[in-house]
Motif scaffolding. Sequence first.
Motif, PDB file in Angstrom:
ATOM      1  N   GLY A 203       0.828  -1.206   0.000  1.00 55.74           N
ATOM      2  CA  GLY A 203       0.000   0.000   0.000  1.00 55.74           C
ATOM      3  C   GLY A 203       0.857   1.248   0.000  1.00 55.74           C
ATOM      4  N   GLN A 211      -0.227  -5.326  -4.752  1.00 54.49           N
ATOM      5  CA  GLN A 211      -0.410  -6.616  -4.101  1.00 54.49           C
ATOM      6  C   GLN A 211       0.250  -7.749  -4.877  1.00 54.49           C
ATOM      7  OE1 GLN A 211      -4.315  -7.125  -2.496  1.00 54.49           O
ATOM      8  NE2 GLN A 211      -4.103  -9.325  -2.205  1.00 54.49           N
ATOM      9  N   ASP A 238      -2.472  -4.922   4.769  1.00 56.64           N
ATOM     10  CA  ASP A 238      -2.775  -3.610   4.198  1.00 56.64           C
ATOM     11  C   ASP A 238      -2.004  -2.494   4.894  1.00 56.64           C
ATOM     12  OD1 ASP A 238      -4.244  -1.684   2.640  1.00 56.64           O
ATOM     13  OD2 ASP A 238      -5.377  -1.242   4.450  1.00 56.64           O
ATOM     14  N   SER A 240      -2.398   0.813   3.490  1.00 52.36           N
ATOM     15  CA  SER A 240      -2.908   1.987   2.782  1.00 52.36           C
ATOM     16  C   SER A 240      -3.180   3.135   3.743  1.00 52.36           C
ATOM     17  CB  SER A 240      -4.186   1.631   2.016  1.00 52.36           C
ATOM     18  OG  SER A 240      -5.179   1.143   2.896  1.00 52.36           O
ATOM     19  N   ASP A 267      -7.187  -2.318  14.866  1.00 53.73           N
ATOM     20  CA  ASP A 267      -6.390  -2.903  13.781  1.00 53.73           C
ATOM     21  C   ASP A 267      -5.057  -3.422  14.285  1.00 53.73           C
ATOM     22  OD1 ASP A 267      -5.445  -0.320  14.279  1.00 53.73           O
ATOM     23  OD2 ASP A 267      -5.130   0.187  12.171  1.00 53.73           O
ATOM     24  N   THR A 347     -12.278   8.847   3.874  1.00 50.76           N
ATOM     25  CA  THR A 347     -12.242   7.753   2.895  1.00 50.76           C
ATOM     26  C   THR A 347     -10.828   7.250   2.626  1.00 50.76           C
ATOM     27  OG1 THR A 347     -12.195   9.362   1.097  1.00 50.76           O
ATOM     28  CG2 THR A 347     -14.358   8.498   1.753  1.00 50.76           C
ATOM     29  N   ALA A 348      -9.807   8.036   2.987  1.00 53.88           N
ATOM     30  CA  ALA A 348      -8.429   7.598   2.789  1.00 53.88           C
ATOM     31  C   ALA A 348      -7.510   8.430   3.672  1.00 53.88           C
ATOM     32  CB  ALA A 348      -8.005   7.738   1.327  1.00 53.88           C
ATOM     33  N   GLU A 424     -15.705   1.843   1.015  1.00 53.39           N
ATOM     34  CA  GLU A 424     -15.856   0.398   1.151  1.00 53.39           C
ATOM     35  C   GLU A 424     -14.848  -0.114   2.180  1.00 53.39           C
ATOM     36  OE1 GLU A 424     -15.547  -1.706  -2.495  1.00 53.39           O
ATOM     37  OE2 GLU A 424     -17.173  -0.608  -3.484  1.00 53.39           O
ATOM     38  N   GLU A 425     -15.276  -1.107   2.953  1.00 57.03           N
ATOM     39  CA  GLU A 425     -14.395  -1.657   3.982  1.00 57.03           C
ATOM     40  C   GLU A 425     -13.281  -2.459   3.323  1.00 57.03           C
ATOM     41  OE1 GLU A 425     -14.888  -4.442   7.952  1.00 57.03           O
ATOM     42  OE2 GLU A 425     -16.563  -3.172   7.295  1.00 57.03           O
ATOM     43  N   ARG A 426     -12.053  -2.302   3.835  1.00 53.02           N
ATOM     44  CA  ARG A 426     -10.890  -3.011   3.292  1.00 53.02           C
ATOM     45  C   ARG A 426     -10.352  -3.963   4.346  1.00 53.02           C
ATOM     46  NH1 ARG A 426      -7.055  -2.772  -0.800  1.00 53.02           N
ATOM     47  NH2 ARG A 426      -4.876  -3.097  -0.214  1.00 53.02           N
ATOM     48  N   GLU A 427     -10.017  -5.171   3.929  1.00 53.73           N
ATOM     49  CA  GLU A 427      -9.479  -6.165   4.856  1.00 53.73           C
ATOM     50  C   GLU A 427      -8.086  -5.746   5.323  1.00 53.73           C
ATOM     51  OE1 GLU A 427     -10.901  -8.806   6.156  1.00 53.73           O
ATOM     52  OE2 GLU A 427     -12.778  -8.443   5.062  1.00 53.73           O
ATOM     53  N   LEU A 430      -4.738  -9.470   3.893  1.00 53.43           N
ATOM     54  CA  LEU A 430      -5.206  -9.667   2.525  1.00 53.43           C
ATOM     55  C   LEU A 430      -4.977 -11.087   2.027  1.00 53.43           C
ATOM     56  CD1 LEU A 430      -3.762  -6.320   1.103  1.00 53.43           C
ATOM     57  CD2 LEU A 430      -6.120  -6.755   1.835  1.00 53.43           C
TER      58      LEU A 430
END
Length: 434
Positions: A203, A211, A238, A240, A267, A347-348, A424-427, A430
């Motif tokens: 990320g 990835q 992840d 990111s 997390d 969002t980021a 959107e939810e990100r794992e 991964l």
Amino acid sequence: MRIVDLIHRKRDGEELSTEDIAWLIEGYRGGEIPDYQMAAFAMAVYYSGMSDREVSALTDCLVASGDRLDLSSIPGVKVDMLSTGGVGDKANLIAAPLAAAAGAVVPVISGRGLGYTGSTLDKLESIPGFGTGLTFEQFRDQLASTRLAFAGQDEQLAPADGKLFGLRDATATLEAIPLIAASIMSNKLAAGLDALVLDVKVGSGALIKRQVDARRLAQMMVGIARRTDRRVQALITDMSQPLGFAIGNALEIMEVSQTLQSAGPNDLTRLALELAARMIHLGRVTETLDQARELAQSKLLDGSGYQKLKEVIELQGGNPLVMDRFELLPNATGAREVTSPRAGFVTAIAAEDIGRAACMIGAGRETREDQIDPAVGVILEVKVGEKVEAGAVLCRLYNTREDRLEEAAQLVEDAFRISSHPPEERELILEVVG
């Protein structure tokens, strides 16, 4: 044999023999091959890659260039974990004491950090008095008595890699996947490990951005370990956004303490528990991974991991009270708030920009000679997915000097993306390789 011929062949995608690679590393280590030609070879590898056989041969040559630690006198499987580095990544400082508290033998050897990802060594040395310059005898004795020890990278372990790493850092070839794999695995194999858990970050805040490249790196390292009869697993995780809330050396030690007392970010806690469980399982403490997960969770909840880290801090010359009294750690003298320009959802959070900003105010080093300020860094107040109001504090920059503070604050502000719709939810985890 001429180095220019090897550069030419690798540039054109040819596979080199084991003898070619051995001659190359020996010549570079001995000074017969100059930096400019080795830099050209590294760039050829960056673009053309290496086969698995070539990477294994390169790893063997780097290991053979120096000493090896012999930990065979210590009963049990010697297991460590290594992260490829990310912003706010202190999970191994939680996973290692949890695994040791569960019964695994955990020798941790770390090098210095460069850039925005930091290192285990720098974080631990923000604890006043904590010493990482252990002799081999001290390292081995501490492992035998308490199952956990932290030490700095010995220059006699894979010294050819140390020389090559410095060259790669100066020639924009740090991201060459075969060279990353050989570098990591040569140092871990030289350190006498039986098993290894790898956390391959991917990320914006990681060395590896895609990835598919992270998967290739993980597969290479798992393959090297298996060919040398080591037990290994790799997680692709992840990066990111920063891991946890704290970025900066003493600030991350505070977050480690909170997490080991079951009060850390979700997390960071989830990842550290999974890494600890895999260390426990590969260390043959439990028969199944599910049993290892239960054991890791129990060592978190009953405070055993927390007490284990305090024990090691005291053994290595630090004051264990820093885990309870954060005023005993280096503390910043100023704080600069960064607020949201509008209401909406986060969002980021561009992890690399957060890490670069932390470096600007002294939390990281751009060259090996730079001095780190252990007190400074960034504390996030929100994570991706959270809703914020206009003017809400997004994060705080903790500083001890004013130069570059405004520049860093602007970089941090630009790192946050605020939208009217939730992301959107990100794992977090991964993939698993191995």
